[in-house]
Motif scaffolding. Structure first.
Motif, PDB file in Angstrom:
ATOM      1  N   ASN A 134      29.667  28.235 -18.001  1.00 24.20           N
ATOM      2  CA  ASN A 134      28.243  28.125 -17.338  1.00 24.20           C
ATOM      3  C   ASN A 134      28.116  28.766 -16.039  1.00 24.20           C
ATOM      4  OD1 ASN A 134      25.583  27.257 -16.334  1.00 24.20           O
ATOM      5  ND2 ASN A 134      26.218  25.294 -15.653  1.00 24.20           N
ATOM      6  N   PRO A 135      27.832  30.382 -16.157  1.00 24.69           N
ATOM      7  CA  PRO A 135      27.639  31.136 -15.118  1.00 24.69           C
ATOM      8  C   PRO A 135      26.762  30.934 -13.937  1.00 24.69           C
ATOM      9  CG  PRO A 135      27.879  32.248 -17.223  1.00 24.69           C
ATOM     10  CD  PRO A 135      27.434  30.941 -17.709  1.00 24.69           C
ATOM     11  N   GLU A 136      25.887  29.880 -14.161  1.00 21.40           N
ATOM     12  CA  GLU A 136      25.065  29.505 -13.111  1.00 21.40           C
ATOM     13  C   GLU A 136      25.850  28.845 -12.237  1.00 21.40           C
ATOM     14  OE1 GLU A 136      21.726  27.884 -14.884  1.00 21.40           O
ATOM     15  OE2 GLU A 136      20.745  29.693 -15.721  1.00 21.40           O
ATOM     16  N   GLU A 137      27.032  28.303 -12.414  1.00 23.16           N
ATOM     17  CA  GLU A 137      27.733  27.463 -11.503  1.00 23.16           C
ATOM     18  C   GLU A 137      28.679  28.352 -10.958  1.00 23.16           C
ATOM     19  OE1 GLU A 137      31.126  24.011 -12.020  1.00 23.16           O
ATOM     20  OE2 GLU A 137      29.363  23.782 -13.174  1.00 23.16           O
ATOM     21  N   ALA A 138      28.441  28.676  -9.643  1.00 22.91           N
ATOM     22  CA  ALA A 138      29.200  29.849  -9.175  1.00 22.91           C
ATOM     23  C   ALA A 138      29.381  29.573  -7.742  1.00 22.91           C
ATOM     24  CB  ALA A 138      28.402  31.253  -9.273  1.00 22.91           C
ATOM     25  N   THR A 139      30.332  30.234  -6.941  1.00 19.66           N
ATOM     26  CA  THR A 139      30.522  30.072  -5.437  1.00 19.66           C
ATOM     27  C   THR A 139      30.852  31.699  -5.081  1.00 19.66           C
ATOM     28  OG1 THR A 139      33.019  29.744  -6.102  1.00 19.66           O
ATOM     29  CG2 THR A 139      31.583  28.073  -5.589  1.00 19.66           C
ATOM     30  N   LEU A 140      30.686  31.787  -4.001  1.00 21.41           N
ATOM     31  CA  LEU A 140      30.916  33.071  -3.170  1.00 21.41           C
ATOM     32  C   LEU A 140      32.428  33.134  -2.698  1.00 21.41           C
ATOM     33  CD1 LEU A 140      27.683  33.759  -1.296  1.00 21.41           C
ATOM     34  CD2 LEU A 140      28.341  34.478  -3.781  1.00 21.41           C
TER      35      LEU A 140
END
Length: 153
Positions: free
Chosen positions: A118-124
């Motif tokens: 799920n690429p929408e779940e991301a962190t910087l």
């Protein structure tokens, strides 16, 4: 029984009176075990997220500036960048949950760690992991264990 035990702890001790304590230890040990179980749960979730994640290069498309309430003059803004990254032919955006240390400019490149499923779940950042940090629960578990042991003495 509980109130009687609490009241008896405040009375002067005689030689034949045993100080209550073990019955007070069990609730603290129970809370400690619950905290440790929650800590292990979050630790496993974080490990699984890391195993199912990848790192991509992103570009800063916007920067939100916020100010602390005590910064009356607005001299020290907190920077929350929004980064666009690509996975295959799809573009996604990630918003920083925490302020970055240095000012960020639009167009800069930043690393983004994202969930492969799920690429929408991301962190910087490469080392950032979303979710609750399990260290809090491990520390609480240790504190409740020590308090429970002190009650037993």
């Amino acid at each position: 029984m509980l109130i009687q035990s609490i009241l008896s702890m405040s009375l002067p001790r005689t030689a034949d009176v045993i100080q209550p304590g073990s019955e007070f230890m069990f609730p603290f040990v129970g809370i400690a075990l619950a905290c440790l179980a929650i800590g292990f749960y979050y630790s496993n979730r974080r490990t699984q997220w890391l195993q199912h994640s990848a790192v991509a290069d992103g570009v800063v498309v916007d920067v939100f500036k916020k100010y602390n309430r005590d910064d009356k003059m607005g001299n020290y803004p907190l920077h929350f960048p929004r980064v666009q990254f690509s996975v295959g032919n799809h573009h996604f955006e990630a918003q920083g949950e925490a302020a970055v240390d240095a000012p960020v400019q639009i167009g800069e490149h930043m690393k983004v760690r994202y969930n492969v499923e799920n690429p929408e779940e991301a962190t910087l950042g490469v080392n950032k992991i979303p979710g609750t940090n399990p260290k809090v629960f491990f520390i609480l578990g240790a504190v409740f264990t020590v308090v429970g042991v002190l009650f037993a003495l």
